[in-house]
Design an enzyme around this catalytic site. Sequence first.
Site, PDB file in Angstrom:
ATOM      1  N   TYR A  79       6.207  -2.547 -10.231  1.00 50.03           N
ATOM      2  CA  TYR A  79       4.952  -2.351 -10.915  1.00 50.03           C
ATOM      3  C   TYR A  79       5.393  -2.646 -12.134  1.00 50.03           C
ATOM      4  O   TYR A  79       6.336  -1.367 -12.643  1.00 50.03           O
ATOM      5  CB  TYR A  79       4.403  -0.839 -10.501  1.00 50.03           C
ATOM      6  CG  TYR A  79       3.187  -0.681 -11.922  1.00 50.03           C
ATOM      7  CD1 TYR A  79       1.882  -1.281 -11.476  1.00 50.03           C
ATOM      8  CD2 TYR A  79       2.999   0.681 -12.429  1.00 50.03           C
ATOM      9  CE1 TYR A  79       0.880  -1.314 -12.593  1.00 50.03           C
ATOM     10  CE2 TYR A  79       2.117   1.257 -12.968  1.00 50.03           C
ATOM     11  CZ  TYR A  79       1.013   0.256 -13.641  1.00 50.03           C
ATOM     12  OH  TYR A  79      -0.174   0.261 -14.040  1.00 50.03           O
TER      13      TYR A  79
ATOM     14  N   ASP B  84      -7.420  -4.808 -19.816  1.00 49.88           N
ATOM     15  CA  ASP B  84      -7.672  -5.159 -18.220  1.00 49.88           C
ATOM     16  C   ASP B  84      -9.295  -4.729 -17.307  1.00 49.88           C
ATOM     17  O   ASP B  84      -9.809  -5.569 -17.058  1.00 49.88           O
ATOM     18  CB  ASP B  84      -6.366  -4.307 -17.025  1.00 49.88           C
ATOM     19  CG  ASP B  84      -6.284  -4.436 -15.976  1.00 49.88           C
ATOM     20  OD1 ASP B  84      -6.893  -5.892 -15.173  1.00 49.88           O
ATOM     21  OD2 ASP B  84      -5.409  -3.630 -14.539  1.00 49.88           O
TER      22      ASP B  84
ATOM     23  N   HIS C 287      -0.216  -3.362 -17.152  1.00 54.79           N
ATOM     24  CA  HIS C 287      -0.665  -2.111 -17.867  1.00 54.79           C
ATOM     25  C   HIS C 287       0.010  -0.885 -19.238  1.00 54.79           C
ATOM     26  O   HIS C 287      -0.033   0.216 -19.355  1.00 54.79           O
ATOM     27  CB  HIS C 287      -0.792  -0.790 -16.979  1.00 54.79           C
ATOM     28  CG  HIS C 287      -2.312  -1.039 -16.378  1.00 54.79           C
ATOM     29  ND1 HIS C 287      -2.405  -0.855 -15.142  1.00 54.79           N
ATOM     30  CD2 HIS C 287      -3.250  -1.661 -16.367  1.00 54.79           C
ATOM     31  CE1 HIS C 287      -3.044  -1.958 -14.069  1.00 54.79           C
ATOM     32  NE2 HIS C 287      -3.877  -2.183 -15.522  1.00 54.79           N
TER      33      HIS C 287
ATOM     34  N   CYS D  56      -7.050   3.963  -9.455  1.00 49.03           N
ATOM     35  CA  CYS D  56      -6.783   5.585  -9.335  1.00 49.03           C
ATOM     36  C   CYS D  56      -8.297   5.868  -9.157  1.00 49.03           C
ATOM     37  O   CYS D  56      -9.342   5.831  -9.297  1.00 49.03           O
ATOM     38  CB  CYS D  56      -6.724   6.171 -11.713  1.00 49.03           C
ATOM     39  SG  CYS D  56      -5.422   5.150 -12.268  1.00 49.03           S
TER      40      CYS D  56
END
Length: 692
Positions: A170, A265, A173, A31
């Site tokens: 994806y 992470d 997360h 991001c």
Amino acid sequence: MQRDPRYDILFEPVRIGPVTAKNRFYQVPHCNGMGHAMPQAHAAMREVKAEGGWAVVSTEECEIHPSGDVSPYVEARLWDDHDIPALALMCEKVHAHGALAAVELTHNGPTASNMYSREVAIAPSHQPLKYGYPHQARAMTLQDIRDYRRWHRAAALRAKRAGFDIIYVYAAHDLSLAMHFLQVRRNQRTDDYGGSLENRVRLLRELIEDTKDAVGDKCAVALRFATEEFQGPDGVQEQEAREIVHLLADLPDLWDVNIAAWYMDSQTSRFAREGFQEPFTHWVKQITRKPVVGVGRFTSPDTMVSQIRRGALDLIGAARPSIADPFLPKKIEQGRADDVRECIGCNICVSGDMTVTPIRCTQNPTMGEEWRKGWHPDRIAARRSDKRILVVGGGPAGLEAARALGQRGYEVHLAEAGRELGGRVNLEARLPGLAEWGRVRDWRVSQINKMANVAVYRDNLLTAEDVLGFDAQSVVIATGCYWRRDGYGRSNGAPIRGLDRPNVFTPDDLMRAPLSVDSLLPHGPVLLFDDDSFYLGSVLAELVRAAGREVIYVTPEDAVAPWTVNTQEFRHIQRRLRELEVNIITAHNLLSFDGEGAALGCVYSDREQHVSCASVLTITARLPQDELYQALQLRQEQWRDAGIESITAIGDCLAPALIAHAVYAGQRYAQEFDTEPEGEVRFRRHLPRAQN
Ligand code: ADP
Ligand code: SF4
């Protein structure tokens, strides 16, 4: 310079389905706060990485449909064809440097907010939204699942039209439906998509197959997959993850593996070292024949080579190391590995990079400024005059100003009162867990040492007289700040009673203790009053515990260090302090100290309590160390005779802030030196259009 042959392996091409990465440096999705709102800024930031030698440059999460709207966070978007040009711009910029462009398609399901789109959120089963919004996501019907597959396929086709080479599915997360279907705690379905592992994997398999079918002729299809969630059987854990990798083994063209959730992470250097994910991901390569990329805050080329030689990874994934130094691959390739600006693992980049604030970085002050200010991580405009510049103070602000002015070619003189350069970084890097922060100093000092036009004077505490007699045309005052002793801060608009005692300490006392903290503190409990709410309170609690003292941690907030939510450290800190058996008292202000005990006041009621303690450590607010600056202001009529055109305070000496702010201030001074400011807004903006 020649590249070290030990690193040759890092520059081997890697085939990923129908495309080829020119080397093994892979910028994984991250991001940045620019996303769909600031497409030119976003494209310019990604371009700099491609220019810096990364073989693959990825977007952040890319929303595929309004029902997966993650506002107020700003990520990439491919809802419909209107979104293609913004991402096509990124692809064009990335391709211009021979890199591949990748896009991370996602639908966030119950981890979206839909605050902008106002669609009803969807999930495998009925459940509350993850991020505290007081509404729920509804269970998807079979038609919803078909729709979701259709949206994903359409987004993949749009991504291909935009020019992407690698298209992600994806499942990491805890942030996408593809992962939510895998998780027992989120998926309680009794149809073909729930229950057995094979059923829970079904949707993920279908998405990969759909994507390959739609774009697989030209584009590689990557799977981003979390191998461990640290939630026990409620979440993805190793045993099941291994079965999932077996089930999907060679279906994707690339496995991009990491651990979940994001706070696991993207761990800071305080809690995890370089390569920390290897124990959780190394086995994936043994199951699939497809290339594997993984992360671990890799900055050392030797560690990277070792990861590849030992068969842990094929591609070196990096988000933060590519932010701290977008030119990391090129520097290694050119035999300049020592010039790499290593990430310090502080997570300031993470701290606002999803909202509409361009990403910023402690080590790399040009990050986020590529388009709007034209700053570049490896180049800077040449000097425009022969002016001599005196920089006073060798902390991060002064070091960066001196370094960047030196890079421009100016004659720079850097004076530092102490023996060592580094300022606050020297002090803080000695605190528990913060050693890597020393890299802020080390990189700058190593660069300055190579510059013949930058002179350094250590052990030089300058006075106003010294400055006026120096024969410099411009003076930068970067003399830092100090912690207040009186308790004034966010929670107290007046001094706290009783803090003028010898057994009251500030962070400066502990960090500058000539002997040990143990010999400084009286025996008995230390009441630590944290009115700062970021990292320092908990770090000092660790320091005091290491000196064998009991710690009573008092904060007016509802939790310890609430701002660390932004750096993904919050949970790690709560856990650490509990492991250290720190006595935590939240929602209480420090009212007074009588030398043997403190009065605390509940912030919600009039209730008071008395706590016995042998000393008090306050972390409240700071004041600029600006006596020199103020003295020079008072002597302004003497500047002309002294040949001085400007005297400027920067960094903590102007307004105490983070190390990132100080570095930015130093860079900004150097960038703007000898330039004429235009208007009040000093950067390019993305202006809203009046018409659609
Ligand atoms: P910043 O974060 O703004 O760079 P720091 O506190 O890290 O600030 O660094 C300030 C540095 O300035 C310290 O290393 C300190 O020793 C030095 N310093 C303070 N006053 C003087 C002075 N009068 N002359 C030279 N150096 C000074
Ligand atoms: Fe690394 Fe800190 Fe920069 Fe993030 S802000 S890239 S963690 S140095």
